[in-house]
Motif scaffolding. Structure first.
Motif, PDB file in Angstrom:
ATOM      1  N   SER A   7      31.250  38.068  37.842  1.00 18.94           N
ATOM      2  CA  SER A   7      32.174  39.353  38.022  1.00 18.94           C
ATOM      3  C   SER A   7      32.836  39.471  39.300  1.00 18.94           C
ATOM      4  O   SER A   7      32.583  38.729  40.105  1.00 18.94           O
ATOM      5  CB  SER A   7      31.137  40.510  37.798  1.00 18.94           C
ATOM      6  N   GLY A   8      33.747  40.462  39.292  1.00 19.23           N
ATOM      7  CA  GLY A   8      34.406  40.567  40.631  1.00 19.23           C
ATOM      8  C   GLY A   8      35.789  40.254  40.848  1.00 19.23           C
ATOM      9  O   GLY A   8      36.302  40.408  41.908  1.00 19.23           O
ATOM     10  N   GLY A   9      36.273  39.698  39.703  1.00 20.53           N
ATOM     11  CA  GLY A   9      37.730  38.943  40.018  1.00 20.53           C
ATOM     12  C   GLY A   9      38.744  40.224  39.793  1.00 20.53           C
ATOM     13  O   GLY A   9      38.371  41.061  39.538  1.00 20.53           O
ATOM     14  N   GLY A  10      39.942  40.032  39.980  1.00 17.29           N
ATOM     15  CA  GLY A  10      40.907  40.970  40.096  1.00 17.29           C
ATOM     16  C   GLY A  10      41.940  40.657  40.613  1.00 17.29           C
ATOM     17  O   GLY A  10      42.384  39.225  41.116  1.00 17.29           O
ATOM     18  N   LEU A  11      43.046  41.601  40.908  1.00 23.06           N
ATOM     19  CA  LEU A  11      44.204  41.514  41.577  1.00 23.06           C
ATOM     20  C   LEU A  11      44.165  41.934  43.073  1.00 23.06           C
ATOM     21  O   LEU A  11      43.650  42.920  43.314  1.00 23.06           O
ATOM     22  CB  LEU A  11      45.400  42.238  40.870  1.00 23.06           C
ATOM     23  N   VAL A  12      44.561  41.111  44.066  1.00 20.56           N
ATOM     24  CA  VAL A  12      44.511  41.368  45.423  1.00 20.56           C
ATOM     25  C   VAL A  12      45.850  40.902  46.108  1.00 20.56           C
ATOM     26  O   VAL A  12      46.321  39.949  45.591  1.00 20.56           O
ATOM     27  CB  VAL A  12      43.244  40.849  45.976  1.00 20.56           C
ATOM     28  N   GLN A  13      45.974  41.690  47.258  1.00 20.62           N
ATOM     29  CA  GLN A  13      47.402  41.163  47.761  1.00 20.62           C
ATOM     30  C   GLN A  13      46.924  39.997  48.871  1.00 20.62           C
ATOM     31  O   GLN A  13      45.869  39.608  49.266  1.00 20.62           O
ATOM     32  CB  GLN A  13      47.902  42.308  48.700  1.00 20.62           C
ATOM     33  N   PRO A  14      48.005  39.272  49.242  1.00 23.48           N
ATOM     34  CA  PRO A  14      47.696  38.250  50.086  1.00 23.48           C
ATOM     35  C   PRO A  14      47.001  38.880  51.466  1.00 23.48           C
ATOM     36  O   PRO A  14      47.622  39.624  51.867  1.00 23.48           O
ATOM     37  CB  PRO A  14      49.143  37.540  50.456  1.00 23.48           C
ATOM     38  N   GLY A  15      46.112  38.154  51.935  1.00 23.50           N
ATOM     39  CA  GLY A  15      45.224  38.583  53.140  1.00 23.50           C
ATOM     40  C   GLY A  15      44.268  39.464  52.810  1.00 23.50           C
ATOM     41  O   GLY A  15      43.269  39.608  53.567  1.00 23.50           O
ATOM     42  N   LEU A  79      30.422  34.409  46.010  1.00 28.38           N
ATOM     43  CA  LEU A  79      31.392  34.047  46.837  1.00 28.38           C
ATOM     44  C   LEU A  79      32.210  35.046  47.495  1.00 28.38           C
ATOM     45  O   LEU A  79      32.881  35.900  46.669  1.00 28.38           O
ATOM     46  CB  LEU A  79      32.304  32.924  46.026  1.00 28.38           C
ATOM     47  N   GLN A  80      32.102  35.189  48.713  1.00 32.63           N
ATOM     48  CA  GLN A  80      32.987  35.968  49.560  1.00 32.63           C
ATOM     49  C   GLN A  80      34.285  35.431  49.923  1.00 32.63           C
ATOM     50  O   GLN A  80      34.198  34.295  50.505  1.00 32.63           O
ATOM     51  CB  GLN A  80      32.247  36.610  50.924  1.00 32.63           C
ATOM     52  N   MET A  81      35.172  36.087  49.649  1.00 28.80           N
ATOM     53  CA  MET A  81      36.721  35.341  49.643  1.00 28.80           C
ATOM     54  C   MET A  81      37.448  36.336  50.721  1.00 28.80           C
ATOM     55  O   MET A  81      37.596  37.397  50.086  1.00 28.80           O
ATOM     56  CB  MET A  81      37.425  34.992  48.408  1.00 28.80           C
ATOM     57  N   ASN A  82      37.910  35.643  51.819  1.00 32.67           N
ATOM     58  CA  ASN A  82      38.536  36.472  52.803  1.00 32.67           C
ATOM     59  C   ASN A  82      39.896  35.859  52.938  1.00 32.67           C
ATOM     60  O   ASN A  82      40.220  34.586  52.557  1.00 32.67           O
ATOM     61  CB  ASN A  82      37.967  36.406  54.132  1.00 32.67           C
ATOM     62  N   ASP A  88      45.229  30.693  46.068  1.00 32.86           N
ATOM     63  CA  ASP A  88      43.908  31.029  45.476  1.00 32.86           C
ATOM     64  C   ASP A  88      44.022  31.454  44.245  1.00 32.86           C
ATOM     65  O   ASP A  88      42.642  31.645  43.581  1.00 32.86           O
ATOM     66  CB  ASP A  88      43.307  31.765  46.539  1.00 32.86           C
ATOM     67  N   THR A  89      45.032  31.730  43.538  1.00 32.89           N
ATOM     68  CA  THR A  89      44.779  32.231  42.243  1.00 32.89           C
ATOM     69  C   THR A  89      44.383  31.186  41.296  1.00 32.89           C
ATOM     70  O   THR A  89      44.958  30.125  41.041  1.00 32.89           O
ATOM     71  CB  THR A  89      46.515  32.639  41.833  1.00 32.89           C
ATOM     72  N   ALA A  90      43.482  31.844  40.352  1.00 33.19           N
ATOM     73  CA  ALA A  90      42.745  30.760  39.410  1.00 33.19           C
ATOM     74  C   ALA A  90      41.686  31.573  38.755  1.00 33.19           C
ATOM     75  O   ALA A  90      41.387  32.635  39.210  1.00 33.19           O
ATOM     76  CB  ALA A  90      42.046  29.716  40.133  1.00 33.19           C
ATOM     77  N   VAL A  91      41.406  30.929  37.602  1.00 35.42           N
ATOM     78  CA  VAL A  91      40.320  31.238  37.037  1.00 35.42           C
ATOM     79  C   VAL A  91      38.756  30.793  37.726  1.00 35.42           C
ATOM     80  O   VAL A  91      38.832  29.588  38.032  1.00 35.42           O
ATOM     81  CB  VAL A  91      40.002  31.127  35.437  1.00 35.42           C
ATOM     82  N   TYR A  92      37.817  31.594  38.362  1.00 28.82           N
ATOM     83  CA  TYR A  92      36.808  31.054  38.992  1.00 28.82           C
ATOM     84  C   TYR A  92      35.385  30.967  38.240  1.00 28.82           C
ATOM     85  O   TYR A  92      35.314  31.950  37.520  1.00 28.82           O
ATOM     86  CB  TYR A  92      36.579  32.024  40.485  1.00 28.82           C
ATOM     87  N   VAL A 110      41.086  35.519  39.296  1.00 25.49           N
ATOM     88  CA  VAL A 110      41.595  35.950  40.581  1.00 25.49           C
ATOM     89  C   VAL A 110      42.995  35.903  40.777  1.00 25.49           C
ATOM     90  O   VAL A 110      43.454  34.556  40.584  1.00 25.49           O
ATOM     91  CB  VAL A 110      40.705  35.334  41.894  1.00 25.49           C
ATOM     92  N   THR A 111      43.682  36.890  41.029  1.00 25.33           N
ATOM     93  CA  THR A 111      45.086  36.968  41.328  1.00 25.33           C
ATOM     94  C   THR A 111      45.575  37.204  42.566  1.00 25.33           C
ATOM     95  O   THR A 111      45.127  38.516  43.070  1.00 25.33           O
ATOM     96  CB  THR A 111      45.898  37.510  40.045  1.00 25.33           C
ATOM     97  N   VAL A 112      46.272  36.467  43.212  1.00 25.88           N
ATOM     98  CA  VAL A 112      46.617  36.844  44.643  1.00 25.88           C
ATOM     99  C   VAL A 112      48.104  36.893  44.838  1.00 25.88           C
ATOM    100  O   VAL A 112      48.969  35.905  44.566  1.00 25.88           O
ATOM    101  CB  VAL A 112      46.013  35.849  45.842  1.00 25.88           C
ATOM    102  N   SER A 113      48.554  38.152  44.637  1.00 28.04           N
ATOM    103  CA  SER A 113      49.926  38.479  44.535  1.00 28.04           C
ATOM    104  C   SER A 113      50.307  39.679  45.230  1.00 28.04           C
ATOM    105  O   SER A 113      49.462  40.828  45.127  1.00 28.04           O
ATOM    106  CB  SER A 113      50.588  38.444  43.053  1.00 28.04           C
ATOM    107  N   SER A 114      51.535  39.816  45.793  1.00 24.42           N
ATOM    108  CA  SER A 114      52.010  41.141  46.316  1.00 24.42           C
ATOM    109  C   SER A 114      53.055  41.879  45.286  1.00 24.42           C
ATOM    110  O   SER A 114      53.505  43.107  45.490  1.00 24.42           O
ATOM    111  CB  SER A 114      52.743  40.814  47.588  1.00 24.42           C
TER     112      SER A 114
END
Length: 114
Positions: A7-15, A79-82, A88-92, A110-114
């Motif tokens: 659990s914990g995946g989602g969309l997050v902005q770069p940084g 997994l703490q991801m900073n 880093d976008t992928a299925v974990y 996990v999707t990293v996108s602006s």
């Protein structure tokens, strides 16, 4: 029967940051070798691992940004991801090697996108 649920995946902005969790049942996290893998199109990668004796290792691409940890009381892997990057976008996936068998969770995106 061993079951791993991420659990914990989602969309997050770069940084940004995300914290992934893997809840284990039917096994003891504290005596297993645990790891996080990720799958992007055409590429599968070991992200981070922690052995049963607590030794950790990380992919070069995430070293210094990601931290793997284990909670033996809650029987979970985290997994703490900073400082996340678009790459880093992928299925974990959570992985456990327990009693000589490999077990996998269903994955969390996990999707990293602006």
């Amino acid at each position: 029967q061993v079951q791993l649920v991420e659990s914990g995946g989602g969309l997050v902005q770069p940084g940004g940051s995300l914290r992934l969790s893997c809840a284990a049942s039917g096994m003891i996290v504290g005596i297993a070798d645990m790891a996080w893998y990720r799958q992007a199109p055409g590429k599968r990668e070991l992200v981070a691992a922690v052995t049963s004796v607590g030794r950790t290792n990380y992919a070069v691409s995430v070293k210094g940004r990601f931290t793997i940890s284990r909670d033996n009381y809650k029987n979970t892997l985290t997994l703490q991801m900073n400082s996340l990057k678009p790459e880093d976008t992928a299925v974990y996936y959570c992985n456990a090697r327990y009693r000589s068998l490999d077990h996998w969770g269903q994955g969390t995106l996990v999707t990293v996108s602006s």
